[in-house]
Scaffold this active site. Structure first.
Site, mmCIF file in Angstrom:
data_model
loop_
_atom_site.group_PDB
_atom_site.id
_atom_site.type_symbol
_atom_site.label_atom_id
_atom_site.label_comp_id
_atom_site.label_asym_id
_atom_site.label_seq_id
_atom_site.Cartn_x
_atom_site.Cartn_y
_atom_site.Cartn_z
ATOM 1 N N GLU A 175 11.172 -4.393 26.118
ATOM 2 C CA GLU A 175 11.431 -2.972 26.406
ATOM 3 C C GLU A 175 11.836 -2.209 25.151
ATOM 4 O O GLU A 175 12.902 -1.579 25.093
ATOM 5 C CB GLU A 175 12.490 -2.850 27.507
ATOM 6 C CG GLU A 175 11.965 -3.338 28.843
ATOM 7 C CD GLU A 175 12.933 -3.177 30.011
ATOM 8 O OE1 GLU A 175 14.141 -2.978 29.776
ATOM 9 O OE2 GLU A 175 12.478 -3.269 31.168
ATOM 10 N N GLU A 367 7.328 -7.658 34.307
ATOM 11 C CA GLU A 367 8.536 -7.535 35.136
ATOM 12 C C GLU A 367 8.272 -6.564 36.267
ATOM 13 O O GLU A 367 7.669 -5.512 36.035
ATOM 14 C CB GLU A 367 9.724 -6.985 34.327
ATOM 15 C CG GLU A 367 10.387 -7.969 33.430
ATOM 16 C CD GLU A 367 11.651 -7.407 32.769
ATOM 17 O OE1 GLU A 367 12.396 -6.672 33.430
ATOM 18 O OE2 GLU A 367 11.857 -7.729 31.592
HETATM 19 C C1 BGP Z 1 14.779 -4.941 32.610
HETATM 20 C C2 BGP Z 1 15.198 -6.005 31.642
HETATM 21 C C3 BGP Z 1 15.597 -7.288 32.266
HETATM 22 C C4 BGP Z 1 16.179 -7.191 33.655
HETATM 23 C C5 BGP Z 1 15.614 -6.102 34.526
HETATM 24 C C6 BGP Z 1 16.388 -5.801 35.781
HETATM 25 O O1 BGP Z 1 14.997 -3.702 32.060
HETATM 26 O O2 BGP Z 1 14.156 -6.292 30.740
HETATM 27 O O3 BGP Z 1 16.322 -8.025 31.338
HETATM 28 O O4 BGP Z 1 17.474 -7.487 33.765
HETATM 29 O O5 BGP Z 1 15.460 -4.909 33.823
HETATM 30 O O6 BGP Z 1 17.524 -5.040 35.493
HETATM 31 P P1 BGP Z 1 18.952 -5.423 36.075
HETATM 32 O O7 BGP Z 1 19.206 -6.797 35.633
HETATM 33 O O8 BGP Z 1 19.873 -4.428 35.461
HETATM 34 O O9 BGP Z 1 18.835 -5.287 37.528
#
Ligand code: BGP
Length: 471
Positions: A175, A367
């Site tokens: 990201e 993701e």
């Molecule tokens: C993305 C990241 C991840 C992950 C995901 C979910 O932005 O790349 O590392 O954690 O989001 O977010 P969260 O864990 O805050 O629910």
């Protein structure tokens, strides 16, 4: 007509959110180790090193470091074709500026990747996923400093060379476009009061973009079969109304979000990006070869995370709701999760089209998923129909983008395929997995793994290459 034959179905995690073992086998402290636990309403604190008496959930996480065999066997049972993880920089270079890597750290990823390959699961690696060696932050100021490029490159060279026959798909930075919103999370940079925030973060981002470009070039020279991608937080912007001012706002916000991908895919800053920097009084400190370096290190594919769409409005007087990294104006047509994130499966199709139209490079959805509270019923089962419903709807839209719109898509790796520590809140209760892990927000629990209903559902999806989505 459905998903391509070699479509990479799998799941995604990040080293710092699942491995634990934060100070074992020579590992150094990373910025992620300095993040305390938070909650929906309490922000995580990024402390100066490890402070006694504070709870740091990433230190132990789900102890994937010691459970990887069991976990990969479960991924194999679901039929994963690939598994996206990252390499903890501080396992390989504990302080970040060493010349000689930590052999024990390298060995861990050797056995981890071998375990995947044993089941025919292809490891997909994010080189830097939301962590930087704390030693580099303290000694050099992290990515504020150009020297970081060489440290990162040395890390890349070490892992490219070591795993060149085990890993084919790489992504340089997770990201990358979020550094301008929360610089401390990916880089450990704190911007002091009185500093020009934009000057600091866009200069650091320039160094990161150079490092990424150099890594792509280097990787291709080590193994020409490598596919090296960029990775961004992807989302479409919807104008709140057909008022031209709102339309302009959404166009402008979207271009802003492509600031990084434009450089990484096309090899140069867009003219609009340069105008934007000027408007923010940012003067990029560039040296002679920078433009050439950027142009020589363009990526092979675009990895992106997708959780929700955004609404753009020319007015600021609006109701906002939480989102991934950034909050957004509420969209009255969408439902939200318990953490306030809106669901929008069609937004995934739109963003796949946006990216493919803009760049004509394959995309990889690395993701996507639903963070939700799960509970175990009296029979010991976890019936997560809400998660199945979320993923099913997204997969349908992804399929339309591929089959009806012609978007080239390499694969799909839902986030947190096994429950892990939330990046945003540090909670365990915000669960994304097909596999439940018995661990709570305070770090208590047996760490036992339990298959959720979605585990069996996803297994069937993969088995049928996306034909049977269960309804
Ligand atoms: C993305 C990241 C991840 C992950 C995901 C979910 O932005 O790349 O590392 O954690 O989001 O977010 P969260 O864990 O805050 O629910």
């Amino acid at each position: 007509m459905t998903f391509p034959k070699n479509f990479l179905w799998g799941g995604a995690v990040a080293a710092n959110q699942c491995e634990g073992a934060w100070n074992i086998d020579g590992k150094g402290i990373s910025t992620a180790d300095c993040m305390t636990a938070g909650s929906v309403n309490v922000r995580r604190e990024y402390t100066d090193g490890i402070v006694d008496g504070k709870y740091y959930p990433n230190h132990t996480a789900i102890d994937f470091y010691h459970h990887y065999k069991e976990d990969i066997a479960l991924f194999a049972e679901m039929g994963f074709k690939c598994f996206r993880t990252s390499i903890h920089w501080t396992r390989i270079f504990p302080e970040g500026d060493e010349v000689v890597p930590n052999e024990k750290g390298l060995q861990f990823y050797d056995v981890l990747f071998d375990e995947c390959l044993k089941y025919g699961i292809e490891p997909v690696v994010t080189i830097s996923h939301y962590e930087t060696p704390y030693g580099l932050v303290k000694k050099y100021g992290s990515w504020r400093n150009r020297k970081m490029i060489d440290f990162y490159l040395h890390f890349c060279e070490t892992i490219f060379d070591r795993y060149k026959n085990k890993v084919k798909h790489w992504m340089t930075f997770n990201e990358i476009n979020t550094i301008i919103f929360h610089p401390s999370v990916p880089t450990g940079i704190r911007v002091d009061e009185g500093e020009n925030f934009d000057q600091v973060v866009y200069q650091a981002a320039h160094h990161i973009l150079l490092a990424s470009a150099k890594a792509v070039k280097l990787g291709h020279s080590i193994n020409p079969d490598f596919k090296i991608g960029m990775m961004m937080l992807g989302h479409p912007y919807y104008a709140e109304t057909c008022k031209p001012e709102d339309q302009w706002e959404s166009k402008n916000m979207a271009d802003r979000n492509y600031y990084f991908s434009d450089v990484q895919v096309r090899g140069a800053y867009s003219k609009k990006a340069l105008k934007f920097l000027e408007s923010k009084h940012v003067r990029l400190d560039k040296v002679k070869d920078d433009d050439r370096i950027l142009s020589e290190g363009t990526v092979d594919f675009i990895g992106f995370s997708y959780y929700h769409s955004f609404v753009a409005s020319s007015s600021n007087e609006r109701d906002f709701t939480a989102g991934n990294v950034l909050k957004t104006i509420k969209n009255p047509y969408l439902k939200t999760s318990d953490w306030g994130w809106q669901f929008d499966p069609i937004g995934l199709r739109i963003e796949m089209n946006n990216l493919y139209d803009r760049y004509q490079k394959p995309v990889f959805i690395v993701e996507n998923g639903l963070g939700a509270y799960d509970s175990i019923n009296e029979k010991g089962e976890i019936i997560d129909d809400y998660r199945i419903d979320y993923l099913r709807k997204h997969i349908r839209e992804m399929e339309k983008a591929i089959v009806q719109d012609g978007v080239e898509c390499i694969g799909y790796t839902p986030w947190g395929c096994i429950d892990l520590v939330s990046m945003g809140t540090g909670e365990m209760d915000k669960r994304y997995g097909f596999i439940y892990v018995d661990r709570d927000n305070a770090g208590k629990g047996t760490l036992q793994r339990i298959k959720k209903k979605s585990f069996y559902w996803y297994k069937r999806v993969i088995e049928t290459n996306g034909v049977d989505l269960g309804r």
